[in-house]
Each structure stands twice: as C-alpha cells, then as structure tokens.
Design a protein around this motif. Sequence first.
Motif, PDB file in Angstrom:
ATOM      1  N   ALA A 104      13.303   5.338 -18.467  1.00  0.00           N
ATOM      2  CA  ALA A 104      14.316   4.951 -17.474  1.00  0.00           C
ATOM      3  C   ALA A 104      15.350   4.006 -18.077  1.00  0.00           C
ATOM      4  N   LEU A 105      14.891   3.046 -18.874  1.00  0.00           N
ATOM      5  CA  LEU A 105      15.834   2.137 -19.530  1.00  0.00           C
ATOM      6  C   LEU A 105      16.714   2.896 -20.521  1.00  0.00           C
ATOM      7  N   GLY A 106      16.119   3.879 -21.207  1.00  0.00           N
ATOM      8  CA  GLY A 106      16.912   4.707 -22.106  1.00  0.00           C
ATOM      9  C   GLY A 106      17.942   5.534 -21.357  1.00  0.00           C
ATOM     10  N   LEU A 107      17.554   6.056 -20.196  1.00  0.00           N
ATOM     11  CA  LEU A 107      18.500   6.816 -19.373  1.00  0.00           C
ATOM     12  C   LEU A 107      19.688   5.955 -18.948  1.00  0.00           C
ATOM     13  N   ILE A 108      19.416   4.688 -18.639  1.00  0.00           N
ATOM     14  CA  ILE A 108      20.521   3.789 -18.288  1.00  0.00           C
ATOM     15  C   ILE A 108      21.467   3.636 -19.473  1.00  0.00           C
ATOM     16  N   ASN A 109      20.905   3.465 -20.664  1.00  0.00           N
ATOM     17  CA  ASN A 109      21.751   3.419 -21.861  1.00  0.00           C
ATOM     18  C   ASN A 109      22.606   4.674 -21.979  1.00  0.00           C
ATOM     19  N   GLY A 110      21.950   5.839 -21.814  1.00  0.00           N
ATOM     20  CA  GLY A 110      22.683   7.097 -21.933  1.00  0.00           C
ATOM     21  C   GLY A 110      23.765   7.237 -20.893  1.00  0.00           C
ATOM     22  N   ALA A 111      23.495   6.794 -19.656  1.00  0.00           N
ATOM     23  CA  ALA A 111      24.495   6.876 -18.593  1.00  0.00           C
ATOM     24  C   ALA A 111      25.689   5.968 -18.882  1.00  0.00           C
ATOM     25  N   LEU A 112      25.416   4.772 -19.417  1.00  0.00           N
ATOM     26  CA  LEU A 112      26.510   3.867 -19.774  1.00  0.00           C
ATOM     27  C   LEU A 112      27.407   4.476 -20.851  1.00  0.00           C
ATOM     28  N   VAL A 113      26.761   5.184 -21.795  1.00  0.00           N
ATOM     29  CA  VAL A 113      27.520   5.773 -22.894  1.00  0.00           C
ATOM     30  C   VAL A 113      28.293   7.011 -22.449  1.00  0.00           C
ATOM     31  N   THR A 114      27.643   7.884 -21.698  1.00  0.00           N
ATOM     32  CA  THR A 114      28.254   9.185 -21.426  1.00  0.00           C
ATOM     33  C   THR A 114      29.126   9.220 -20.175  1.00  0.00           C
ATOM     34  N   PHE A 115      28.796   8.429 -19.157  1.00  0.00           N
ATOM     35  CA  PHE A 115      29.578   8.464 -17.917  1.00  0.00           C
ATOM     36  C   PHE A 115      30.606   7.330 -17.833  1.00  0.00           C
ATOM     37  N   ILE A 116      30.193   6.136 -18.233  1.00  0.00           N
ATOM     38  CA  ILE A 116      31.111   4.996 -18.141  1.00  0.00           C
ATOM     39  C   ILE A 116      31.901   4.824 -19.433  1.00  0.00           C
ATOM     40  N   LYS A 117      31.510   5.563 -20.474  1.00  0.00           N
ATOM     41  CA  LYS A 117      32.232   5.578 -21.742  1.00  0.00           C
ATOM     42  C   LYS A 117      32.201   4.235 -22.460  1.00  0.00           C
ATOM     43  N   ILE A 118      31.110   3.498 -22.299  1.00  0.00           N
ATOM     44  CA  ILE A 118      30.929   2.265 -23.058  1.00  0.00           C
ATOM     45  C   ILE A 118      30.430   2.649 -24.453  1.00  0.00           C
ATOM     46  N   PRO A 119      31.007   2.094 -25.526  1.00  0.00           N
ATOM     47  CA  PRO A 119      30.515   2.423 -26.869  1.00  0.00           C
ATOM     48  C   PRO A 119      29.019   2.132 -26.999  1.00  0.00           C
ATOM     49  N   PRO A 120      28.281   2.987 -27.704  1.00  0.00           N
ATOM     50  CA  PRO A 120      26.829   2.809 -27.806  1.00  0.00           C
ATOM     51  C   PRO A 120      26.416   1.428 -28.301  1.00  0.00           C
ATOM     52  N   PHE A 121      27.141   0.872 -29.241  1.00  0.00           N
ATOM     53  CA  PHE A 121      26.788  -0.450 -29.758  1.00  0.00           C
ATOM     54  C   PHE A 121      26.813  -1.487 -28.638  1.00  0.00           C
ATOM     55  N   ILE A 122      27.860  -1.463 -27.817  1.00  0.00           N
ATOM     56  CA  ILE A 122      28.007  -2.443 -26.740  1.00  0.00           C
ATOM     57  C   ILE A 122      27.000  -2.180 -25.627  1.00  0.00           C
ATOM     58  N   ALA A 123      26.838  -0.910 -25.249  1.00  0.00           N
ATOM     59  CA  ALA A 123      25.921  -0.567 -24.154  1.00  0.00           C
ATOM     60  C   ALA A 123      24.495  -0.989 -24.478  1.00  0.00           C
ATOM     61  N   THR A 124      24.035  -0.661 -25.675  1.00  0.00           N
ATOM     62  CA  THR A 124      22.642  -0.975 -26.018  1.00  0.00           C
ATOM     63  C   THR A 124      22.464  -2.448 -26.378  1.00  0.00           C
ATOM     64  N   LEU A 125      23.518  -3.096 -26.847  1.00  0.00           N
ATOM     65  CA  LEU A 125      23.451  -4.541 -27.054  1.00  0.00           C
ATOM     66  C   LEU A 125      23.267  -5.251 -25.715  1.00  0.00           C
ATOM     67  N   GLY A 126      23.976  -4.776 -24.689  1.00  0.00           N
ATOM     68  CA  GLY A 126      23.789  -5.326 -23.354  1.00  0.00           C
ATOM     69  C   GLY A 126      22.384  -5.095 -22.839  1.00  0.00           C
ATOM     70  N   MET A 127      21.859  -3.876 -23.036  1.00  0.00           N
ATOM     71  CA  MET A 127      20.503  -3.587 -22.599  1.00  0.00           C
ATOM     72  C   MET A 127      19.489  -4.432 -23.365  1.00  0.00           C
ATOM     73  N   MET A 128      19.746  -4.689 -24.638  1.00  0.00           N
ATOM     74  CA  MET A 128      18.852  -5.531 -25.420  1.00  0.00           C
ATOM     75  C   MET A 128      18.717  -6.910 -24.779  1.00  0.00           C
ATOM     76  N   THR A 129      19.835  -7.476 -24.352  1.00  0.00           N
ATOM     77  CA  THR A 129      19.821  -8.796 -23.733  1.00  0.00           C
ATOM     78  C   THR A 129      19.177  -8.761 -22.350  1.00  0.00           C
ATOM     79  N   VAL A 130      19.543  -7.766 -21.554  1.00  0.00           N
ATOM     80  CA  VAL A 130      19.013  -7.664 -20.185  1.00  0.00           C
ATOM     81  C   VAL A 130      17.505  -7.431 -20.201  1.00  0.00           C
TER      82      VAL A 130
END
Length: 311
Positions: A104-130
């Motif tokens: 589920a956490l991975g799916l959130i990463n994927g949704a941030l990257v593919t739907f909201i168009k956040i660069p993978p580095f930024i999206a997963t860096l945010g998830m790392m902190t959260v």
Amino acid sequence: MTLRLTPRTFLQQYGLVVSFLALCAVLTLTSNRFFTADNWINILRQSTINGIISVGMMLVILTRGIDLSVGSVLALASVMTADQLQQGVDPLAALGFCLLVGGALGLINGALVTFIKIPPFIATLGMMTVARGLALSYTEGQPITGLPEAFRSWGTGFIGPIPTPIIVAALIFAAGFVLLTRTPLGRYIFGYGDNDRAAFFSGLPTHRIVLFVYAISGACAAFAGAILIGRLNSAAPTGGVGYEFDAIAAVVVGGTSFDGGEGTIWGTLLGVLLIAVLNNGLNLLNVPSPFQDVAKGAVIALALLFYKAIR
C-alpha cells in the motif's frame, strides 16, 4: 559468422563476474576464515535482506525511477506487524498484513509519481520521512520485542540444512527472473523504461506499470522487514536506516541503468553478493567501522566508473 570477443566486449559481458571472483580471491588469500562453508552460509544469510529489497528496487530503476523509502517502509511495516503479533494475530495472517502495508505504501509512491507527476526522487523522499515518522509515533520510539516462534522462523528457521531466509530470497529472485524474461509484463517494464512516451502511444498500460513496480518495491521491503524482525526477535522504528543505499548500489553495480530499460536479475544478484562479500571481508580483516564505509563507498564508486568506461 562468429562475433569476435574483444577485451571490451568480454568486460561488458563478464566484468562483474571477474570483479566478484577477484574480490573473493583477495579475501581468500588475506583471511583463512573467508573461504569456509560456515562463512559462505553466513554471507548468503546476511545478503538476504538486501537481496529481497534489491529485486523490488531493480524493477523501479528499470522504469527510470528510484525508491528512497524502502528502509522506512520496512520499519513501519515491521513495527505494525510486530504489534499485530503481540495482539495474538496468526503468524501467517500477520505476514500477509505486513506485505499489504508495504504494498500500500508502495502504491502511494506510484500514484504520486504517475498521477500527480511528482519526480520519483521527491515522492519517495517524502514517503521516507513520513513512514519513518509514523513508525516512531506508532511505537513512541520504543522497540517491540518478544515475537512468536512460528513467525521468527522466517528469520531463524531452516529447511533441511539451508536457512529459511536464503530459500525465500532465492524464490524471490526466481520470481523476478520469470517476471522479467517470461511474461508480457516484464517486456512492458523494459519497454516503458526504454521510452515511456513510445510505450504510451503504443498502447501499453503505463500508469499500471508504474503502480505495479512501486507496489512490488514496497512489498519486498516489508517482506525483508518480516525476515529481519524474525531474526532479531524485535521490531524497532529505527530499523532499516540506510538500506535503500545498499539496494541501489547492488542494482546499479549489477548493471541496471539509471536511464531505464536495461538490466538483468542475475546482475542484481551478483551486485548483492559483491556487497555482502565486501562487508564480510572487511569484518574478517577487522577494519574499523568508519573505514568500512569508506572502503565500501570507494569500491562501489570504482565499479560504477569501470562500468561507465566500458559501455
């Protein structure tokens, strides 16, 4: 007509194998404890955590992405699973819950990257902190200890003479091989990584490909966490710190390109083993911990420079 095997093409095809064998030869000559059956079992056991995470990381990097959150996802999934176990949940159900949290956490990463168009580095860096913050909040900063023996067998058990984690990691690598080389989805992942726009216009389900690889990366991190807490009999919210860097190093040293669309599961396996052998050798040689990081970083940097030079 036969192709001439030049030194350059030989190094392109077998350079990682040669490097791995050379490292093993040096350590065999410098430590009489290295080339023993017990030590090799230990190397394989120690490499399972990074190996499982690296399979998921490879899928992400093949799509020109990155997942910096795997260490934090491991920690959050682990502490939540340990809490479920202490509440009396069946160990097998707890493992399923662990994989569900990671996926589920991975799916959130994927949704941030593919739907909201956040660069993978930024999206997963945010998830790392959260995820790390949630893990600390969930346990109030304290480890959860005392897990059922049935669950601990994922990290400490044996199937015949072979430790269970080694068999689990081998099965995950085999599944990765089948996925990437024997299924249409594997071809889609390579195609997307090679040219995402061409993949989109050719009708490939590009959004689902990205969601899939990030979900698998999260699930692999969670599975690695289940094995880790089984081995330690404890789940700590600070667990998994820095694991993303070892996984990225193993995948890239193994020949998977950051440009996407290029890599093999066997290369990733060799990359994982190379890092595990390096860590083991430095310990056997009693190299102080700070210098181990320096030595490991230098070897990884040299391997990447060498790979770049022969491409």
